[in-house]
Scaffold this active site. Sequence first.
Site, PDB file in Angstrom:
ATOM      1  N   GLY A 245       0.826  -1.211   0.000  1.00 36.99           N
ATOM      2  CA  GLY A 245       0.000   0.000   0.000  1.00 36.99           C
ATOM      3  C   GLY A 245       0.856   1.254   0.000  1.00 36.99           C
ATOM      4  O   GLY A 245       0.712   2.112  -0.841  1.00 36.99           O
ATOM      5  N   ARG A 594      10.125  -1.462  20.908  1.00 39.51           N
ATOM      6  CA  ARG A 594      10.279  -2.902  21.113  1.00 39.51           C
ATOM      7  C   ARG A 594       9.968  -3.621  19.809  1.00 39.51           C
ATOM      8  O   ARG A 594       8.991  -3.307  19.125  1.00 39.51           O
ATOM      9  CB  ARG A 594       9.297  -3.343  22.194  1.00 39.51           C
ATOM     10  CG  ARG A 594       9.442  -4.776  22.574  1.00 39.51           C
ATOM     11  CD  ARG A 594       9.331  -4.915  24.082  1.00 39.51           C
ATOM     12  NE  ARG A 594       9.273  -6.313  24.452  1.00 39.51           N
ATOM     13  CZ  ARG A 594       8.172  -6.871  24.936  1.00 39.51           C
ATOM     14  NH1 ARG A 594       7.073  -6.164  25.118  1.00 39.51           N
ATOM     15  NH2 ARG A 594       8.177  -8.141  25.250  1.00 39.51           N
ATOM     16  N   ILE A 595      10.821  -4.564  19.438  1.00 36.16           N
ATOM     17  CA  ILE A 595      10.645  -5.307  18.193  1.00 36.16           C
ATOM     18  C   ILE A 595       9.907  -6.610  18.507  1.00 36.16           C
ATOM     19  O   ILE A 595      10.370  -7.439  19.293  1.00 36.16           O
ATOM     20  CB  ILE A 595      12.017  -5.587  17.536  1.00 36.16           C
ATOM     21  CG1 ILE A 595      12.723  -4.262  17.204  1.00 36.16           C
ATOM     22  CG2 ILE A 595      11.841  -6.456  16.290  1.00 36.16           C
ATOM     23  CD1 ILE A 595      11.977  -3.313  16.277  1.00 36.16           C
ATOM     24  N   GLU A 670       8.178   3.001   8.376  1.00 31.27           N
ATOM     25  CA  GLU A 670       8.658   4.054   7.502  1.00 31.27           C
ATOM     26  C   GLU A 670      10.099   4.482   7.737  1.00 31.27           C
ATOM     27  O   GLU A 670      10.761   4.988   6.839  1.00 31.27           O
ATOM     28  CB  GLU A 670       7.700   5.249   7.599  1.00 31.27           C
ATOM     29  CG  GLU A 670       6.377   4.840   6.970  1.00 31.27           C
ATOM     30  CD  GLU A 670       5.215   5.750   7.263  1.00 31.27           C
ATOM     31  OE1 GLU A 670       4.914   6.575   6.405  1.00 31.27           O
ATOM     32  OE2 GLU A 670       4.591   5.613   8.331  1.00 31.27           O
TER      33      GLU A 670
HETATM   34 MO1  MOS Z   1       2.040   5.338   5.201  1.00 28.42          MO
HETATM   35  S1  MOS Z   1       2.710   6.689   3.800  1.00 28.42           S
HETATM   36  O1  MOS Z   1       1.591   6.428   6.455  1.00 28.42           O
HETATM   37  O2  MOS Z   1       0.726   4.562   4.575  1.00 28.42           O
END
Ligand code: MOS
Length: 716
Positions: A245, A594-595, A670
């Site tokens: 997405g 935390r991963i 991100e």
């Molecule tokens: Mo992401 S660009 O916040 O779907």
Amino acid sequence: MTTTTGATTRTGAFGAARTRVEGREKVTGAARYAGDIPLPDLAHGWMVLSTVALGRISSVETEAVLAMPGVLAVLHHENAPRVNLDYMGTIGRPDPILGVFQNDRVPFMGWPVALVVAERPEQAREAAEALVVRYDQEQHDSAFFGGHPDMYTPADSPFGPAEATKGDVEAELSASTFVVDAEYTTPEEHHNPMEPHAATAHWDGGRLEVLDSNQGSTMVAAELAQIFSLDPASVRVRSEHVGGGFGSKTVRPHQVAAAMAATMLQRPVRVVMTRRQMFSTIGYRSPTAQRVRLGADASGRLRVLDHRSECVTSTVHEFIERGATMARVMYDAEAHHTSDRVVRLDVPTPTFMRAPGDAPGSFALECAFDELAEKTGIDPIALRVRNEPDRGPVSGLPFSSRNLVACYEEGSRRFGWADRDPRPGVRREGRWLLGTGMAAASFHSGAAPSTSAVTAEADGTFTVRINAADIGTGARTAITLVAADGLKVDPERVRVVIADSDLGPAWLAGGSMGTRSWAWAVAIAVDELRGRLALGGDIPPEGITARSDTTEAIGALASKERHSFGAQFAEVAVDITSGEVRVRRMLGIFAAGRIVNPLTARSQLIGGMTWGISMALHEEAIRDRASGGLVSPDLAGYHFAANADVPLIEADWVDDPDPDDPVGIKGIGEIGIVGAAAAVANAVWHATGVRHRNLPIRPDRVLSAGTKVAEPGHAG
Ligand code: MOS
């Protein structure tokens, strides 16, 4: 509402690498995506997009097309149902592109003008391509450039003020020992996920049912209800599997067009976008023109930081690519100025694309920091450490945690930064010049209200219900692990049901807040369920269900600056005969909460870093001034990093749980792309001695800029 820390007894659910719970379904092809799901009596809609960039539709010549085989209807502005766009959506006002077929205006090339519906997709396509649409064309302007005379400062938004300033920039610049004043550009970039946007709409017992591919069915259902003026309870959206997405899979014209057609024909209608259509209908990343001015004292301490970023939006909707906002988190200075400005042109509306704002913003800011390191003669990492703020430079708020220095230290050690010769252009291997570079990364860490239900079943298993979206990130698996950890049971005993708006409201897979927001809700429901199970007694046949709603709990987050951080390192080789840049290795070390699942977390981070290489070297959509459209709106003409472009990439992290989150998550979707392009560009400078301030760093740009190479023989 109190929150517990993540420091409960471990079950081994956390921390161990787990493959995706739906992995077998996906690799065997059993997993069905939105465009694959069979439905009886299904009709197929094919979108027709404008072939001019500005004007009015003068006629849609439907007669010939309606006589073609299988054609059922042609929807256009004269016959389509009227819709409502006067509402506030989940992530802002609706983009007017959602009001498909509402009037005769064409604001850009690739605007939806009709939907041809037929019995079979190939019939719909044939008819759509045969449909004659005539326009009264007007003179468009699609050319973006920095300093455009129509550039304006937008109003402040929930994403932050358009401009923030403290101190006297010009005075501090004059008083600075070292000054960097540089301009950077990034091109129009597209997110085009592998799975195209696809929606099937049908009416079932008075409810609008939509099978979709999206990042959040709560958002899509709520907005479709608004658009069609329906009771929210009469819209159901499901989105079981999603092939990517990146910010593009929100409410888009295809869901609206499919719902309109299903209403008119009273049968199920599917609309699948083509790759080319996606280049104008799903949003993209605005090009940016940025100017960064840094002034430092003799010790490298910033006296001034001024970051101005400019972007483009359409004439029908304002979306701001916030290139300047990362500077408000990263570095402090006596005088601090950041601004985002925008110009309205006859182009499609941009949208959120992985690390909105920070991806292009970090390219300019972190390259400028490298230029300051060069000027001051201070190591790029030492310079950044010297400028670590102890509070939010603009907000004045404390950081919930800021483990960036730990990232530098770990990254530096693993990359071998200490042995680096800072001089540019002194390492050569035949026709290759070699260099290394680094950059910092940060991305906002938030959470948004979600609800969930966790059921202890009579057979000893558990069912978690939450309207999450797994867009390929591994969210479904992470939620399974969070629940298993809290319940202190083996993950095999936990079943997770997601991606259905009937499950109740939950946040979307966006803003790096998906898994974080869902895990929070699940953790609270799990806590309550454990409390009830501890009371003893038999589990009734319908099970015992605990529910959660985090609306109140997350309110407290706003009292601090909350971000993930990271340090990106790259080594490049630059072919001085062809101008080709090859990334040889990359390392990213992140402090990102935390991963939950190292396997899928690493894949998120490596995916972001790969995109950073792509952004640095390849991606660029060329808009043709004459037509107002893209020169090659497809994945043949829009090159992004392929296997041969991607070297060994390592991503790892330092311990950094968010202390105020019941699970400790910060979000990792991100941050992997932030700073990645700057690290590559800084390495190209280190290799060649030449600064490249315009992305992508194409071979022709490298060749025409040349090199500033030292005498051969200087070992590095
Ligand atoms: Mo992401 S660009 O916040 O779907």
